[in-house]
Scaffold this motif. Structure first.
Motif, PDB file in Angstrom:
ATOM      1  N   ARG A 180      -8.304  11.679  37.266  1.00  0.00           N
ATOM      2  CA  ARG A 180      -9.444  10.813  36.971  1.00  0.00           C
ATOM      3  C   ARG A 180      -9.959  10.189  38.263  1.00  0.00           C
ATOM      4  N   GLU A 181     -11.243   9.893  38.286  1.00  0.00           N
ATOM      5  CA  GLU A 181     -11.845   9.253  39.428  1.00  0.00           C
ATOM      6  C   GLU A 181     -12.720   8.109  38.929  1.00  0.00           C
ATOM      7  N   VAL A 182     -12.362   6.887  39.329  1.00  0.00           N
ATOM      8  CA  VAL A 182     -13.081   5.706  38.863  1.00  0.00           C
ATOM      9  C   VAL A 182     -13.770   5.051  40.054  1.00  0.00           C
ATOM     10  N   MET A 183     -15.017   4.641  39.819  1.00  0.00           N
ATOM     11  CA  MET A 183     -15.793   3.999  40.874  1.00  0.00           C
ATOM     12  C   MET A 183     -16.375   2.700  40.332  1.00  0.00           C
ATOM     13  N   ILE A 208     -18.340  -0.297  36.263  1.00  0.00           N
ATOM     14  CA  ILE A 208     -17.124   0.481  36.521  1.00  0.00           C
ATOM     15  C   ILE A 208     -17.238   1.745  35.687  1.00  0.00           C
ATOM     16  N   ALA A 209     -17.058   2.912  36.320  1.00  0.00           N
ATOM     17  CA  ALA A 209     -17.253   4.169  35.603  1.00  0.00           C
ATOM     18  C   ALA A 209     -16.204   5.201  35.998  1.00  0.00           C
ATOM     19  N   ASP A 210     -15.771   5.953  35.003  1.00  0.00           N
ATOM     20  CA  ASP A 210     -14.923   7.127  35.225  1.00  0.00           C
ATOM     21  C   ASP A 210     -15.881   8.296  35.420  1.00  0.00           C
ATOM     22  N   THR A 211     -15.945   8.816  36.633  1.00  0.00           N
ATOM     23  CA  THR A 211     -16.927   9.857  36.946  1.00  0.00           C
ATOM     24  C   THR A 211     -16.533  11.217  36.399  1.00  0.00           C
ATOM     25  N   ALA A 247     -17.988   7.133  29.907  1.00  0.00           N
ATOM     26  CA  ALA A 247     -16.814   6.299  30.184  1.00  0.00           C
ATOM     27  C   ALA A 247     -17.183   5.294  31.271  1.00  0.00           C
ATOM     28  N   TRP A 248     -17.842   4.221  30.880  1.00  0.00           N
ATOM     29  CA  TRP A 248     -18.259   3.196  31.829  1.00  0.00           C
ATOM     30  C   TRP A 248     -18.390   1.857  31.116  1.00  0.00           C
TER      31      TRP A 248
END
Length: 56
Positions: free
Chosen positions: A15-18, A32-35, A40-41
Motif C-alpha cells: 500500500r502507498e499512502v500520501m 490522506i489517500a491510499d493511492t 480510499a481517502w
C-alpha cells in the motif's frame, strides 16, 4: 481485550499512502489517500487541528 494476531499480507505491505494540504482559498483541508485503492481517502478541516508545538 483480544490481540489481533493476524500478520500483514503482501497486498497490505504494498500500500502507498500520501497526505497533502488543499486550500481552495476559503478552507484548508488535510487529505490522506491510499493511492493503490479506489475511493480510499479522507479529508478533514485543518481549522480544528492543534499545532505540533502545542502538543509538546
Amino acid at each position: 481485550m483480544a490481540h489481533n494476531t493476524a500478520t500483514p499480507s503482501n497486498s497490505v505491505a504494498q500500500r502507498e499512502v500520501m497526505a497533502s494540504l488543499d486550500d481552495d482559498g476559503r478552507n484548508e483541508r488535510l487529505i490522506i489517500a491510499d493511492t493503490t485503492a479506489d475511493d480510499a481517502w479522507l479529508s478533514v478541516s485543518v481549522s480544528g487541528s492543534v499545532a505540533l508545538q502545542d502538543w509538546q
